[in-house]
Design a protein around this motif. Structure first.
Motif, PDB file in Angstrom:
ATOM      1  N   GLU A   2       0.834  -1.194   0.000  1.00 11.21           N
ATOM      2  CA  GLU A   2       0.000   0.000   0.000  1.00 11.21           C
ATOM      3  C   GLU A   2       0.874   1.250   0.000  1.00 11.21           C
ATOM      4  OE1 GLU A   2      -3.463   2.185   2.731  1.00 11.21           O
ATOM      5  OE2 GLU A   2      -2.512   0.338   3.392  1.00 11.21           O
ATOM      6  N   ASN A   3       0.532   2.192  -0.867  1.00 13.82           N
ATOM      7  CA  ASN A   3       1.251   3.463  -0.942  1.00 13.82           C
ATOM      8  C   ASN A   3       0.670   4.397   0.111  1.00 13.82           C
ATOM      9  OD1 ASN A   3       2.849   5.579  -1.668  1.00 13.82           O
ATOM     10  ND2 ASN A   3       1.617   6.155  -3.442  1.00 13.82           N
ATOM     11  N   SER A   4       1.101   4.271   1.356  1.00 15.57           N
ATOM     12  CA  SER A   4       0.492   4.990   2.465  1.00 15.57           C
ATOM     13  C   SER A   4       1.528   5.783   3.240  1.00 15.57           C
ATOM     14  CB  SER A   4      -0.188   3.993   3.417  1.00 15.57           C
ATOM     15  OG  SER A   4       0.798   3.158   4.008  1.00 15.57           O
ATOM     16  N   ARG A   5       1.038   6.635   4.112  1.00 19.47           N
ATOM     17  CA  ARG A   5       1.934   7.372   5.004  1.00 19.47           C
ATOM     18  C   ARG A   5       2.732   6.406   5.868  1.00 19.47           C
ATOM     19  NH1 ARG A   5       2.351   9.334  10.039  1.00 19.47           N
ATOM     20  NH2 ARG A   5       0.564   8.087  10.650  1.00 19.47           N
ATOM     21  N   GLN A   6       2.085   5.330   6.315  1.00 24.27           N
ATOM     22  CA  GLN A   6       2.778   4.356   7.154  1.00 24.27           C
ATOM     23  C   GLN A   6       4.005   3.764   6.452  1.00 24.27           C
ATOM     24  OE1 GLN A   6      -0.571   4.458   6.897  1.00 24.27           O
ATOM     25  NE2 GLN A   6      -1.104   5.029   8.996  1.00 24.27           N
ATOM     26  N   ALA A   7       3.895   3.549   5.153  1.00 23.02           N
ATOM     27  CA  ALA A   7       5.017   2.989   4.407  1.00 23.02           C
ATOM     28  C   ALA A   7       6.169   3.976   4.302  1.00 23.02           C
ATOM     29  CB  ALA A   7       4.557   2.571   3.012  1.00 23.02           C
ATOM     30  N   SER A   8       5.878   5.269   4.419  1.00 21.76           N
ATOM     31  CA  SER A   8       6.911   6.295   4.234  1.00 21.76           C
ATOM     32  C   SER A   8       7.657   6.637   5.519  1.00 21.76           C
ATOM     33  CB  SER A   8       6.285   7.559   3.648  1.00 21.76           C
ATOM     34  OG  SER A   8       5.462   8.208   4.623  1.00 21.76           O
ATOM     35  N   ILE A   9       7.187   6.146   6.659  1.00 20.56           N
ATOM     36  CA  ILE A   9       7.805   6.536   7.940  1.00 20.56           C
ATOM     37  C   ILE A   9       8.451   5.343   8.644  1.00 20.56           C
ATOM     38  CG2 ILE A   9       6.314   8.549   8.287  1.00 20.56           C
ATOM     39  CD1 ILE A   9       4.729   6.797  10.312  1.00 20.56           C
ATOM     40  N   LYS A  10       8.844   4.324   7.889  1.00 22.54           N
ATOM     41  CA  LYS A  10       9.447   3.135   8.510  1.00 22.54           C
ATOM     42  C   LYS A  10      10.694   3.484   9.314  1.00 22.54           C
ATOM     43  CE  LYS A  10       7.785  -0.468   5.373  1.00 22.54           C
ATOM     44  NZ  LYS A  10       8.194  -1.514   4.389  1.00 22.54           N
ATOM     45  N   ARG A  11      11.535   4.369   8.764  1.00 25.46           N
ATOM     46  CA  ARG A  11      12.756   4.760   9.488  1.00 25.46           C
ATOM     47  C   ARG A  11      12.396   5.405  10.820  1.00 25.46           C
ATOM     48  NH1 ARG A  11      14.863   9.753  10.070  1.00 25.46           N
ATOM     49  NH2 ARG A  11      17.066   9.906  10.757  1.00 25.46           N
ATOM     50  N   ASN A  12      11.413   6.293  10.822  1.00 21.88           N
ATOM     51  CA  ASN A  12      11.041   6.989  12.051  1.00 21.88           C
ATOM     52  C   ASN A  12      10.463   6.039  13.080  1.00 21.88           C
ATOM     53  OD1 ASN A  12      11.849   9.288  10.755  1.00 21.88           O
ATOM     54  ND2 ASN A  12       9.798  10.148  10.482  1.00 21.88           N
ATOM     55  N   LEU A  13       9.673   5.068  12.647  1.00 21.19           N
ATOM     56  CA  LEU A  13       9.098   4.109  13.601  1.00 21.19           C
ATOM     57  C   LEU A  13      10.180   3.183  14.155  1.00 21.19           C
ATOM     58  CD1 LEU A  13       5.583   3.196  12.158  1.00 21.19           C
ATOM     59  CD2 LEU A  13       6.266   5.044  13.705  1.00 21.19           C
ATOM     60  N   ALA A  14      11.212   2.913  13.369  1.00 24.15           N
ATOM     61  CA  ALA A  14      12.339   2.133  13.884  1.00 24.15           C
ATOM     62  C   ALA A  14      13.094   2.930  14.946  1.00 24.15           C
ATOM     63  CB  ALA A  14      13.270   1.736  12.745  1.00 24.15           C
ATOM     64  N   ILE A  15      13.276   4.234  14.699  1.00 23.94           N
ATOM     65  CA  ILE A  15      13.906   5.106  15.703  1.00 23.94           C
ATOM     66  C   ILE A  15      13.048   5.136  16.963  1.00 23.94           C
ATOM     67  CG2 ILE A  15      14.488   7.508  16.246  1.00 23.94           C
ATOM     68  CD1 ILE A  15      15.305   7.827  13.300  1.00 23.94           C
ATOM     69  N   ARG A  16      11.743   5.232  16.791  1.00 23.67           N
ATOM     70  CA  ARG A  16      10.829   5.254  17.934  1.00 23.67           C
ATOM     71  C   ARG A  16      11.001   4.002  18.798  1.00 23.67           C
ATOM     72  NH1 ARG A  16       5.775   7.883  18.807  1.00 23.67           N
ATOM     73  NH2 ARG A  16       4.637   6.874  20.497  1.00 23.67           N
ATOM     74  N   ALA A  17      11.070   2.850  18.151  1.00 21.95           N
ATOM     75  CA  ALA A  17      11.238   1.603  18.900  1.00 21.95           C
ATOM     76  C   ALA A  17      12.557   1.607  19.671  1.00 21.95           C
ATOM     77  CB  ALA A  17      11.177   0.412  17.942  1.00 21.95           C
ATOM     78  N   ARG A  18      13.632   2.084  19.038  1.00 24.53           N
ATOM     79  CA  ARG A  18      14.930   2.108  19.725  1.00 24.53           C
ATOM     80  C   ARG A  18      14.918   3.096  20.891  1.00 24.53           C
ATOM     81  NH1 ARG A  18      16.898   1.800  14.340  1.00 24.53           N
ATOM     82  NH2 ARG A  18      17.554   3.992  14.316  1.00 24.53           N
TER      83      ARG A  18
END
Length: 306
Positions: A2-18
């Motif tokens: 899916e071409n979604s906002r969620q697909a575009s912020i994977k790097r940020n969500l990885a930073i969030r988890a760390r």
């Protein structure tokens, strides 16, 4: 895919988890107990400018503060929690009505001790997230290694504002002037603690012994971004009740909902030790470390997407 906002912020969500993993590691390594308290409560702390979300005749907590302080009173000296909190009508580039908050308390500490610990926490988290002692936020280089700046609220008004702190308070423009004229200048090259707030801006904070016109409260700013709110805790139940009654009156006169007095918290307060507490916005910290000025960029779903 899916071409979604969620697909575009994977790097940020990885930073969030760390970031969240690093926060937990920091407090566990410093002998803090991780706790969980209910997010639905019968009576939030009465605060004039924070609106709790109603939930079936109770309220979703705006912070875990009251329950965590009751744990302090029950003999838990070092506690922390990462949880979801809810504040009605808060939505903007840096605000969400549902946010993630880190809150921690340490018996025997003051707000000055809390400043030192806050420095250690953010340095550790930046390192664990893969950043060094210097981070870049919105093209501004921030030095985390050097001792962080400290400035009183009165000094900040004298340096940056068009009026004194007392004039702003007298004209009911304190929050406006702070947000518009002062905050953008704070923490531009290295982090800054803004401290010693006027009494009217510290409903749950202890007054400074040698200057009872101010409360022992601070906020941390990095590149104009407010990250946390901390204070030496008020542990006098009689004074706290008077403060709460004042906040309820302000809400009533403003036409806002007035929640019940949190009596069980006041009853426990007589047993609470001298302590300091801090509430730090995880979403804001991730914004800083991911180098984005929009809170939507660091959460999996915004309210509008649900």
């Amino acid at each position: 895919m899916e071409n979604s906002r969620q697909a575009s912020i994977k790097r940020n969500l990885a930073i969030r988890a760390r970031v969240i993993q690093a926060v937990r590691r920091f407090f566990i390594d410093h002998d803090y107990l991780e706790v969980e308290t209910p997010c639905r409560i019968p009576a939030p702390a009465p605060e004039a400018h924070i609106d709790a979300e109603a939930a079936d005749n109770w309220y979703l907590h705006t912070s875990p503060e009251l329950c965590m302080k009751r744990l302090l009173a029950a003999g838990y000296p070092r506690i922390f929690q990462v949880c979801r909190c809810f504040r009605s009508k808060e939505r903007g580039r840096r605000h969400l009505p549902e946010m993630t908050l880190l809150e921690w308390y340490c018996a025997g500490h003051s707000y000055l001790d809390m400043m030192d610990q806050c420095e250690d926490l953010i340095r550790f988290t930046a390192k664990q997230t893969g950043l060094g002692n210097v981070i870049v936020y919105q093209d501004q280089s921030i030095d985390l290694k050097a001792r962080w700046d400290r400035m009183t609220v009165a000094q900040a008004f004298d340096k940056f504002a068009s009026m004194s702190m007392q004039s702003a308070l007298a004209s009911n423009r304190f929050d406006e002037v702070t947000a518009v004229e002062i905050e953008p200048h704070l923490g531009r090259t290295k982090p800054l603690f803004l401290y010693d707030y006027p009494v009217s801006s510290g409903a749950l904070a202890r007054l400074k012994p040698d200057d009872r016109s101010v409360a022992e409260r601070f906020e941390l700013y990095i590149c104009g971004l407010e990250l946390c709110n901390a204070f030496t805790e008020l542990v006098d139940p009689a004074e706290q009740k008077i403060r709460f009654e004042h906040e309820q009156t302000v809400r009533r006169l403003s036409g806002k909902n007035v929640s019940p007095m949190p009596q069980k918290f006041l009853d426990a307060l007589q047993y609470m030790p001298e302590a300091a507490g801090n509430a730090l916005g995880i979403d804001r910290l991730v914004m800083l470390l991911a180098d984005t000025n929009k809170i939507d960029d660091v959460v999996a779903f915004t309210p509008e997407e649900l």
